[in-house]
Design a protein around this motif. Sequence first.
Motif, mmCIF file in Angstrom:
data_model
loop_
_atom_site.group_PDB
_atom_site.id
_atom_site.type_symbol
_atom_site.label_atom_id
_atom_site.label_comp_id
_atom_site.label_asym_id
_atom_site.label_seq_id
_atom_site.Cartn_x
_atom_site.Cartn_y
_atom_site.Cartn_z
ATOM 1 N N GLU A 130 111.380 -71.198 54.273
ATOM 2 C CA GLU A 130 112.474 -72.008 54.848
ATOM 3 C C GLU A 130 113.152 -72.898 53.803
ATOM 4 N N SER A 184 107.883 -85.085 58.092
ATOM 5 C CA SER A 184 108.763 -84.118 58.745
ATOM 6 C C SER A 184 109.170 -83.010 57.773
ATOM 7 N N ASP A 237 108.193 -78.907 58.238
ATOM 8 C CA ASP A 237 109.191 -77.828 58.237
ATOM 9 C C ASP A 237 109.112 -76.922 57.022
#
Length: 150
Positions: A95, A142, A146
Amino acid sequence: MKKIILSSIALCAAAMSFSAAAQFAKPEDAVKYRKAAFSVTAAHFGRLGAMAQGKAPFDAKIATENAEIVASMAKLPWHAFGEGTETAETKAKPEVWKQSAKFKEAADKLQSESVKLVAATKTGKEDAFKAAFTATAGTCKSCHDDFKNK
Ligand code: ASC
């Protein structure tokens, strides 16, 4: 002489057009660099964490010193996620490259929160420090959720 100047300009322009990845001779160098930057960041953030959690006494001066290092280091790792580094065996999730705008946003968030953290340490107020620490730690978490494998 004119020729030399013109070819110098051409060389500079060519150098500037290289991607950020070209700042490293090899992708492995970029990986090593970004890991090192994160390690130093974590070491100094950890010292702040100890203070935020009451495991070390709050000392505004020490907090400022550590927060300033975090804020400086927070600028560094991102350009080392360039081309050719996505295939290395690391904890970085695909990602990072698939959602690069979101990754950049997460990187920017750490940088802005760590700047606020420096300011908070300079107030000398423990509550302000703790709140800013929590906000900064939230940006670490966070982004890890991710973009980083466990
Ligand atoms: C740290 C550290 C992290 C972050 C993260 C915050 O001290 O090494 O990776 O804080 O745990 O949630």
